[in-house]
Motif scaffolding. Structure first.
Motif, short mmCIF file in Angstrom:
data_model
loop_
_atom_site.label_atom_id
_atom_site.label_comp_id
_atom_site.label_asym_id
_atom_site.label_seq_id
_atom_site.Cartn_x
_atom_site.Cartn_y
_atom_site.Cartn_z
N SER A 1 52.77 102.97 129.44
CA SER A 1 51.97 101.76 129.48
C SER A 1 50.59 101.95 128.85
CB SER A 1 51.79 101.31 130.94
OG SER A 1 51.13 102.33 131.68
N PHE A 2 50.29 103.16 128.43
CA PHE A 2 49.00 103.43 127.81
C PHE A 2 49.16 103.63 126.31
CE2 PHE A 2 50.74 107.39 129.45
CZ PHE A 2 50.64 108.27 128.40
N GLU A 3 48.05 103.51 125.61
CA GLU A 3 48.07 103.62 124.15
C GLU A 3 47.90 105.07 123.72
OE1 GLU A 3 45.84 101.74 120.22
OE2 GLU A 3 45.09 101.25 122.21
N ILE A 4 48.76 105.52 122.81
CA ILE A 4 48.67 106.85 122.22
C ILE A 4 48.39 106.65 120.74
CG2 ILE A 4 49.85 109.02 121.76
CD1 ILE A 4 51.75 108.29 124.11
N ARG A 5 47.29 107.23 120.28
CA ARG A 5 46.93 107.12 118.87
C ARG A 5 46.92 108.51 118.25
NH1 ARG A 5 41.88 103.13 118.27
NH2 ARG A 5 41.25 103.68 120.37
N CYS A 6 47.80 108.73 117.31
CA CYS A 6 47.88 110.01 116.59
C CYS A 6 47.17 109.83 115.25
CB CYS A 6 49.33 110.42 116.38
SG CYS A 6 50.24 110.62 117.92
N HIS A 7 46.14 110.61 115.03
CA HIS A 7 45.29 110.43 113.85
C HIS A 7 45.53 111.46 112.76
CE1 HIS A 7 42.87 107.38 115.90
NE2 HIS A 7 42.96 108.16 116.96
N GLY A 8 46.32 112.49 113.04
CA GLY A 8 46.50 113.54 112.06
C GLY A 8 45.25 114.38 111.93
N TYR A 9 45.18 115.14 110.86
CA TYR A 9 44.05 116.04 110.63
C TYR A 9 42.79 115.23 110.33
CZ TYR A 9 40.88 119.29 108.40
OH TYR A 9 39.77 120.01 108.07
N LYS A 10 41.70 115.61 110.97
CA LYS A 10 40.39 115.02 110.69
C LYS A 10 39.40 116.14 110.43
CE LYS A 10 41.50 110.76 111.32
NZ LYS A 10 41.57 109.87 110.20
N GLN A 11 38.71 116.04 109.32
CA GLN A 11 37.69 117.03 108.97
C GLN A 11 36.55 117.01 109.98
OE1 GLN A 11 37.65 119.24 106.36
NE2 GLN A 11 35.66 120.05 107.00
N ASN A 12 36.16 115.81 110.39
CA ASN A 12 35.04 115.64 111.31
C ASN A 12 35.51 114.88 112.54
OD1 ASN A 12 32.65 115.08 112.64
ND2 ASN A 12 31.56 114.45 110.80
N VAL A 13 35.41 115.50 113.70
CA VAL A 13 35.89 114.87 114.94
C VAL A 13 34.74 114.31 115.77
CG1 VAL A 13 37.95 116.31 115.00
CG2 VAL A 13 35.90 117.05 116.23
N GLU A 14 33.55 114.39 115.24
CA GLU A 14 32.34 113.98 115.96
C GLU A 14 32.44 112.57 116.55
OE1 GLU A 14 28.26 114.81 117.07
OE2 GLU A 14 29.67 116.14 116.07
N SER A 15 32.86 111.59 115.76
CA SER A 15 32.90 110.21 116.25
C SER A 15 33.92 110.05 117.38
CB SER A 15 33.21 109.25 115.11
OG SER A 15 34.49 109.50 114.56
N TYR A 16 35.00 110.80 117.33
CA TYR A 16 36.01 110.72 118.40
C TYR A 16 35.49 111.33 119.69
CZ TYR A 16 39.22 109.45 114.66
OH TYR A 16 39.82 108.83 113.61
N LEU A 17 34.80 112.45 119.58
CA LEU A 17 34.23 113.09 120.77
C LEU A 17 33.12 112.23 121.37
CD1 LEU A 17 34.16 116.80 119.57
CD2 LEU A 17 35.71 115.80 121.26
N THR A 18 32.32 111.62 120.52
CA THR A 18 31.24 110.75 120.99
C THR A 18 31.80 109.55 121.74
OG1 THR A 18 29.82 111.45 119.18
CG2 THR A 18 29.25 109.38 120.25
N ALA A 19 32.89 108.99 121.27
CA ALA A 19 33.48 107.80 121.89
C ALA A 19 34.32 108.11 123.11
CB ALA A 19 34.35 107.06 120.86
N ALA A 20 34.71 109.36 123.30
CA ALA A 20 35.62 109.74 124.38
C ALA A 20 34.89 109.82 125.72
CB ALA A 20 36.28 111.07 124.07
N ASP A 21 35.68 109.70 126.79
CA ASP A 21 35.19 109.89 128.15
C ASP A 21 35.62 111.23 128.73
OD1 ASP A 21 34.05 107.19 128.56
OD2 ASP A 21 36.14 106.55 128.35
N ILE A 22 36.78 111.71 128.29
CA ILE A 22 37.37 112.93 128.85
C ILE A 22 38.08 113.68 127.74
CG2 ILE A 22 39.12 113.80 130.47
CD1 ILE A 22 38.50 111.27 132.19
#
Length: 183
Positions: A75-96
């Motif tokens: 029931s939850f969303e899974i997003r697979c993004h593949g390789y990312k050179q820069n993960v900064e924006s994902y870590l900034t937006a994450a809660d856990i």
């Protein structure tokens, strides 16, 4: 590498909780770790909780991950993004931050998650467990595979004070690790 200012909004079930996992899918062991994370979330009693998980990592096993995700009924969303050179924006937006690998001894992604003040959920058998503080291990590391993600996740989302304490603890532990390496 110094901690960033903590500017997290209040974590509660009224908004979507963002979980992030960063890995290298060139290794079968890491693919298995991501599958364990997703399986734990799928089995957990999390029906009333709105959350999504972002998985960052490419490699030889990426297509196997996509196939695994396609076959999950969740029931939850899974997003697979593949390789990312820069993960900064994902870590900034994450809660856990959640991570599982029996292959790593000192993964940089754990240090990056600590820098962003993310609580880190993992399983007791992880090779990098010595990077975490006793408080983090006591509260967010579980030795039972069935609920190694969902159990700590429920603890964090049901107690804002605990959540923010674990955010601060990640940053304190990063400072400790840096200081101990420099001395």
């Amino acid at each position: 590498l110094s901690p960033l200012p903590l500017n997290r909004s209040r974590l509660n079930a009224a908004r979507c909780i963002r979980i992030v996992c960063v890995t290298n899918l060139n290794y079968l062991e890491k693919l298995e770790g991501v599958k364990e994370i997703l399986s734990s979330l799928a089995r957990g009693q999390l029906n009333d909780l709105e959350f999504q998980i972002d998985i960052l990592g490419g490699g030889d096993n990426y297509d196997h991950l996509i196939q695994f995700v396609a076959n999950l009924n969740v029931s939850f969303e899974i997003r697979c993004h593949g390789y990312k050179q820069n993960v900064e924006s994902y870590l900034t937006a994450a809660d856990i931050f959640v991570y599982q690998s029996g292959l790593d001894a000192w993964p940089n992604v754990i240090l990056e998650a600590m820098r962003h003040g993310l609580p880190i959920i993992t399983e007791q058998g992880s090779c990098f467990i010595e990077m975490l503080s006793e408080k983090q291990i006591e509260l967010l590391v579980v030795d039972k595979k069935e609920d190694f993600v969902s159990g700590p996740l429920l603890k964090l989302v049901s107690d804002d004070q605990l959540y923010f304490e674990m955010c601060r603890e990640s940053q304190r532990q990063l400072n400790f690790l840096i200081d101990s390496q420099l001395s």
